[in-house]
Design a protein around this motif. Structure first.
Motif, short mmCIF file in Angstrom:
data_model
loop_
_atom_site.label_atom_id
_atom_site.label_comp_id
_atom_site.label_asym_id
_atom_site.label_seq_id
_atom_site.Cartn_x
_atom_site.Cartn_y
_atom_site.Cartn_z
N PRO A 68 0.79 -1.23 0.00
CA PRO A 68 0.00 0.00 0.00
C PRO A 68 0.82 1.28 0.00
CG PRO A 68 -0.91 -1.55 1.57
CD PRO A 68 0.39 -2.13 1.08
N ALA A 69 2.06 1.24 0.49
CA ALA A 69 2.89 2.44 0.48
C ALA A 69 3.18 2.90 -0.95
CB ALA A 69 4.20 2.19 1.23
N GLU A 70 3.02 2.01 -1.92
CA GLU A 70 3.24 2.36 -3.33
C GLU A 70 1.98 2.96 -3.96
OE1 GLU A 70 6.24 2.18 -4.60
OE2 GLU A 70 6.86 1.33 -2.70
N TRP A 71 0.87 2.92 -3.25
CA TRP A 71 -0.43 3.23 -3.85
C TRP A 71 -0.72 4.72 -3.88
CZ3 TRP A 71 -2.17 -0.94 -6.21
CH2 TRP A 71 -3.38 -0.83 -6.87
N ASN A 72 0.26 5.56 -4.12
CA ASN A 72 0.06 7.00 -4.18
C ASN A 72 0.11 7.53 -5.60
OD1 ASN A 72 -0.12 7.41 -1.35
ND2 ASN A 72 2.09 7.11 -1.22
N ASN A 73 0.79 6.84 -6.47
CA ASN A 73 1.05 7.34 -7.82
C ASN A 73 0.87 6.19 -8.81
OD1 ASN A 73 2.49 7.85 -10.22
ND2 ASN A 73 3.87 9.26 -9.19
N PRO A 74 -0.04 6.34 -9.78
CA PRO A 74 -0.28 5.23 -10.71
C PRO A 74 0.96 4.81 -11.50
CG PRO A 74 -1.54 7.18 -11.36
CD PRO A 74 -0.90 7.48 -10.05
N LEU A 75 1.84 5.74 -11.81
CA LEU A 75 3.06 5.41 -12.54
C LEU A 75 3.95 4.47 -11.72
CD1 LEU A 75 4.38 6.02 -15.27
CD2 LEU A 75 5.47 7.99 -14.20
N GLN A 131 5.02 4.88 -22.35
CA GLN A 131 4.07 3.77 -22.52
C GLN A 131 3.20 3.61 -21.27
OE1 GLN A 131 7.19 0.89 -23.61
NE2 GLN A 131 5.93 0.38 -25.38
N LEU A 132 3.79 3.75 -20.10
CA LEU A 132 3.00 3.62 -18.87
C LEU A 132 2.05 4.80 -18.70
CD1 LEU A 132 5.64 2.17 -16.37
CD2 LEU A 132 3.86 0.95 -17.65
N LYS A 133 2.47 5.99 -19.08
CA LYS A 133 1.58 7.16 -19.02
C LYS A 133 0.40 6.98 -19.97
CE LYS A 133 4.92 10.59 -17.44
NZ LYS A 133 5.72 11.77 -17.81
N GLU A 134 0.67 6.40 -21.13
CA GLU A 134 -0.41 6.11 -22.08
C GLU A 134 -1.36 5.06 -21.50
OE1 GLU A 134 -2.74 6.80 -25.11
OE2 GLU A 134 -0.89 7.93 -24.79
N ALA A 135 -0.81 4.05 -20.82
CA ALA A 135 -1.65 3.03 -20.18
C ALA A 135 -2.54 3.67 -19.12
CB ALA A 135 -0.77 1.94 -19.55
N ILE A 136 -2.00 4.62 -18.35
CA ILE A 136 -2.79 5.29 -17.32
C ILE A 136 -3.99 6.00 -17.94
CG2 ILE A 136 -2.76 7.20 -15.65
CD1 ILE A 136 0.20 6.34 -15.07
N LYS A 137 -3.80 6.60 -19.12
CA LYS A 137 -4.91 7.27 -19.82
C LYS A 137 -5.99 6.28 -20.22
CE LYS A 137 -1.97 10.81 -21.88
NZ LYS A 137 -1.39 11.27 -23.16
#
Length: 157
Positions: A68-75, A131-137
């Motif tokens: 959960p400590a990683e769950w702040n930023n989707p990237l 690519q990951l930023k595109e996936a987030i979209k």
């Protein structure tokens, strides 16, 4: 009850992300992904883990857990998830192997994941970052951790 609902939302988001990884990066076995705290025997600095099924266990799919400590930023979540999907593709590591050998390295470098100065495989190439930023979209909004566990810092064992 809210905790169960939140967990299902997180699992659905991770499942959708893994479907995009299969389309855009590489194929890997059907895998369960969730978020949670490390098992008592997990290594220090746990960000994510991929557990492979035991030979005679009920669960036949690898299980990925994102801290959960990683769950702040989707990237960051997608970076940890991609790292763990590489482990899912590799299969269960041999005894004494941490799973980051030549097979891991080949796949990681192929997708644009590299070691940081401390030796962890969490650095993204600019291509992978795009690519990951595109996936987030393409993904729905990432569910938040309503229980405040994202505030929890990882502690050494």
């Amino acid at each position: 009850m809210t905790e169960i609902k939140d967990e299902i939302l997180h699992q659905a988001w991770l499942k959708a992300a893994m479907a995009l990884f299969r389309q855009n990066f590489f194929d890997f076995p059907d895998t369960v992904a969730t978020y949670g705290f490390p098992a008592p025997n997990s290594s220090d600095g746990f960000r994510g883990a991929c557990h492979h099924p035991e030979e005679n266990g009920k669960e036949r799919r690898p299980v990925i857990i994102i801290h959960p400590a990683e769950w702040n930023n989707p990237l960051d979540v997608l970076t940890v998830l991609l790292h763990e999907c590489i482990h899912a593709k590799q299969g269960k590591p041999k005894k004494g192997d941490d799973g980051h050998g030549q097979d891991f390295e080949t796949i990681a470098v192929n997708v644009g994941l590299f070691k940081n100065d401390g030796g962890a495989w969490d650095q993204r190439s600019s291509r992978l970052e795009e690519q990951l930023k595109e996936a987030i979209k393409r993904l729905p909004d990432m569910p938040k951790d309503h229980l405040g566990r994202s505030e929890v810092k990882r502690q050494k064992g």
